[in-house]
Design an enzyme around this catalytic site. Structure first.
Site, PDB file in Angstrom:
ATOM      1  N   LEU A 150       9.714  -7.070  12.148  1.00 60.92           N
ATOM      2  CA  LEU A 150      10.896  -6.247  11.858  1.00 60.92           C
ATOM      3  C   LEU A 150      10.520  -4.837  11.398  1.00 60.92           C
ATOM      4  CD1 LEU A 150      11.490  -5.998   8.524  1.00 60.92           C
ATOM      5  CD2 LEU A 150      12.137  -8.367   8.869  1.00 60.92           C
ATOM      6  N   GLY A 254       3.928   6.819   9.561  1.00 56.79           N
ATOM      7  CA  GLY A 254       3.673   6.469   8.163  1.00 56.79           C
ATOM      8  C   GLY A 254       4.232   5.089   7.908  1.00 56.79           C
ATOM      9  N   CYS A 257       3.387  -0.284   7.174  1.00 57.64           N
ATOM     10  CA  CYS A 257       2.731  -1.177   8.144  1.00 57.64           C
ATOM     11  C   CYS A 257       1.678  -0.509   9.018  1.00 57.64           C
ATOM     12  CB  CYS A 257       3.784  -1.843   9.020  1.00 57.64           C
ATOM     13  SG  CYS A 257       4.714  -3.064   8.105  1.00 57.64           S
ATOM     14  N   LYS A 260      -1.582   0.784   7.266  1.00 58.33           N
ATOM     15  CA  LYS A 260      -2.314  -0.340   6.662  1.00 58.33           C
ATOM     16  C   LYS A 260      -2.849  -1.301   7.726  1.00 58.33           C
ATOM     17  CE  LYS A 260       0.545  -3.967   5.155  1.00 58.33           C
ATOM     18  NZ  LYS A 260       0.090  -5.234   5.679  1.00 58.33           N
TER      19      LYS A 260
HETATM   20  C1  UDX Z   1       6.619  -1.079  12.142  1.00 56.93           C
HETATM   21  C2  UDX Z   1       6.766  -1.902  13.432  1.00 56.93           C
HETATM   22  O1  UDX Z   1       7.622  -1.220  14.352  1.00 56.93           O
HETATM   23  C3  UDX Z   1       7.296  -3.284  13.127  1.00 56.93           C
HETATM   24  O2  UDX Z   1       7.323  -4.066  14.312  1.00 56.93           O
HETATM   25  C4  UDX Z   1       6.378  -3.949  12.103  1.00 56.93           C
HETATM   26  O3  UDX Z   1       6.856  -5.229  11.755  1.00 56.93           O
HETATM   27  C5  UDX Z   1       6.255  -3.090  10.864  1.00 56.93           C
HETATM   28  O4  UDX Z   1       5.803  -1.774  11.227  1.00 56.93           O
HETATM   29  P1  UDX Z   1       8.245   0.298  10.543  1.00 56.93           P
HETATM   30  O5  UDX Z   1       7.008   0.697   9.815  1.00 56.93           O
HETATM   31  O6  UDX Z   1       9.430  -0.167   9.776  1.00 56.93           O
HETATM   32  O7  UDX Z   1       7.916  -0.861  11.612  1.00 56.93           O
HETATM   33  O8  UDX Z   1       8.732   1.583  11.363  1.00 56.93           O
HETATM   34  P2  UDX Z   1       8.714   2.115  12.869  1.00 56.93           P
HETATM   35  O9  UDX Z   1      10.102   2.335  13.289  1.00 56.93           O
HETATM   36  O10 UDX Z   1       7.875   1.285  13.740  1.00 56.93           O
HETATM   37  O11 UDX Z   1       8.035   3.550  12.662  1.00 56.93           O
HETATM   38  C6  UDX Z   1       6.733   3.668  12.095  1.00 56.93           C
HETATM   39  C7  UDX Z   1       6.332   5.128  12.000  1.00 56.93           C
HETATM   40  O12 UDX Z   1       6.105   5.679  13.287  1.00 56.93           O
HETATM   41  C8  UDX Z   1       7.384   6.045  11.367  1.00 56.93           C
HETATM   42  O13 UDX Z   1       6.736   6.960  10.506  1.00 56.93           O
HETATM   43  C9  UDX Z   1       8.022   6.763  12.534  1.00 56.93           C
HETATM   44  O14 UDX Z   1       8.538   8.028  12.191  1.00 56.93           O
HETATM   45  C10 UDX Z   1       6.815   6.900  13.459  1.00 56.93           C
HETATM   46  N1  UDX Z   1       7.168   7.014  14.881  1.00 56.93           N
HETATM   47  C11 UDX Z   1       7.781   5.983  15.523  1.00 56.93           C
HETATM   48  C12 UDX Z   1       6.820   8.177  15.581  1.00 56.93           C
HETATM   49  O15 UDX Z   1       6.248   9.119  15.013  1.00 56.93           O
HETATM   50  N2  UDX Z   1       7.100   8.234  16.918  1.00 56.93           N
HETATM   51  C13 UDX Z   1       7.703   7.215  17.588  1.00 56.93           C
HETATM   52  O16 UDX Z   1       7.910   7.344  18.809  1.00 56.93           O
HETATM   53  C14 UDX Z   1       8.073   6.057  16.875  1.00 56.93           C
END
Ligand code: UDX
Length: 428
Positions: A150, A254, A257, A260
């Site tokens: 998630l 950032g 998840c 890390k």
């Molecule tokens: C992530 C995974 O998507 C999820 O499956 C896992 O269980 C936990 O880690 P999350 O950390 O909640 O989820 O956020 P996510 O929406 O995946 O974005 C992570 C980071 O990537 C954010 O900082 C977001 O701004 C960045 N991001 C995401 C980008 O810079 N570009 C993108 O195209 C997508």
């Protein structure tokens, strides 16, 4: 089913809400008394859209209960989900001490046979260690790995409409029983061995981080040749083998998840004798993307940023969350503070958390106040509130019409036509 969920963090709460909503009786337990007393009243200690409402419904329906006593929460449980934090150590390795301690406590408090489901992100080999703990209980306990995918900010969407459910087990009966919890969902249920299920979680996060870093590296090339990164990634994403998601160039990834889990995968690979150079590059690109945005600001305002008044819009690691862990926006803010800039800031949900760690940012109640008299406005997370803001209103309060768009929210030609000096990522 009677289910105990150990841990009331993002994963534990979203899992508890989902499982109870599907008709199971869920006993969620956490050591944090303050958190549990709030949760009992249906109140969240985190911001997650829709979660408080769903929890309240299930609390009222007597399907969801919160405890701080583990033996009480375990009393009727046939299945125990472990959903505790697995934070990074300073060397990037994953710290499994919370997970192992929780498993030991569950093993000691059990009073009957149970299936133990690990939802905490942990490297291959962890299920074997957990099984060894439960083999000593005198009860028949089998470990199942059921990683959680998630995303913060859309946790419920991901719980109710997952792309897949992964179940790693060595006992077929236990695997089937856990698969049964999800069988009403319109999704693929993949049953695997322990190690494959454990690696799927890391491999997925590493791959998504790689997509983002790939787009960010390309954004720097775009600036060198006059190409537009948004067009490049749209063009790439139309290839079904690549797909359009997670190619948004910006300030880097950032959160709790990706940073890390990528570090943990690199470290675990090292331990088993593989130098994961590809992921090391992903980390390096992510770390230096902040410098790339800083260069964009310097190119616009000049080398000497001391005394410049900058408005920072968006401080959480992404939209729809109050989570500031590993927030690239805050990392950039720290660099700007070191350079002597005066910073004002606004975030729709993260300000309470920001105030605790970044006292050098003067937090403001709204976008307009944040931007009053500034030399430049920096948009650092892709909140829709920022994408829809009226530049004509901003123009009336800023000192200089300079907009640094670190998330490519605006149409460059429209913004420039309104008289703004505009820099965005890879769209020179
Ligand atoms: C992530 C995974 O998507 C999820 O499956 C896992 O269980 C936990 O880690 P999350 O950390 O909640 O989820 O956020 P996510 O929406 O995946 O974005 C992570 C980071 O990537 C954010 O900082 C977001 O701004 C960045 N991001 C995401 C980008 O810079 N570009 C993108 O195209 C997508």
């Amino acid at each position: 089913m009677n289910i105990c969920v150990v841990g009331a963090g993002y994963v534990g709460l979203a899992t508890s809400a989902g499982l109870s909503d599907w008709g199971n009786t869920v006993y969620c337990v956490d050591k944090d008394h303050w958190k549990i007393s709030k949760l009992k009243k249906g109140k969240l200690t985190i911001f997650e859209p829709g979660l408080a409402e769903l929890m309240s419904e299930n609390i009222k329906a007597n399907r969801l209960f919160f405890y701080h006593s583990l033996p009480r929460a375990l009393k009727n449980a046939e299945i125990v989900f472990l959903a505790v934090q697995t934070p990074p150590k300073t060397n990037g390795e994953v710290d499994l001490s919370y997970l192992m301690a929780a498993a030991q406590e569950v093993a000691q408090a059990l009073s009957k046979d149970a299936i133990i489901v690990n939802k905490s992100t942990a490297p291959p080999g962890t299920a074997r260690k957990l099984q060894a703990i439960f083999d000593d209980t005198g009860y028949s306990c089998t470990v199942v790995v059921n990683p959680e995918f998630l995303r913060e900010g859309s946790a419920l969407e991901d719980v109710f409409h997952p792309d897949r459910v992964v179940i790693g087990a060595i006992e077929e009966l236990a695997s089937k029983k856990i698969a049964g919890l999800y069988q009403h969902l319109d999704t693929e249920i993949l049953q695997t061995d322990w190690e494959s299920a454990e690696l799927i979680k890391y491999a997925s996060n590493g791959f998504l981080a790689m997509k983002i870093s790939y787009a960010n590296a390309l954004s720097r090339l775009c600036d060198k040749c006059g190409a537009n990164i948004d067009m490049v990634t749209v063009g790439m994403g139309l290839d079904k083998r690549i797909g359009p998601d997670f190619l948004q160039a910006g300030l880097g990834y950032g959160g709790s998840c990706f940073p890390k889990d990528v570090s943990a995968l690199v470290k675990w690979a090292e331990d088993v004798g593989y130098d994961f150079k590809l992921l090391k590059s992903v980390q390096e690109i992510n770390a230096t993307q902040i410098d790339f945005v800083l260069e964009g600001l310097v190119g616009t305002l000049g080398e000497d940023l001391a005394g410049k008044h900058l408005a920072l819009l968006g401080l959480a690691f992404k939209p729809h969350t109050d989570d500031i862990r590993e927030s690239p926006a805050l990392k950039l803010a720290k660099l700007l503070d070191k350079k002597g800039c005066c910073l004002t800031g606004y975030d729709p949900h993260a300000m309470v958390n920001v105030a605790k760690v970044a006292p050098f940012i003067k937090l403001c109640p709204d976008i307009i106040t944040t931007c009053k008299g500034v030399d430049a406005v920096l948009v650092l997370t892709d909140w829709s509130d920022f994408a829809t803001l009226k530049l004509s209103e901003l123009a009336e309060v800023v000192r200089n019409k300079v907009l640094i768009d670190a998330r490519n929210l605006y149409n460059p030609s429209v913004v420039r036509r309104c008289g703004w000096t505009y820099w965005s990522v890879g769209r020179s």
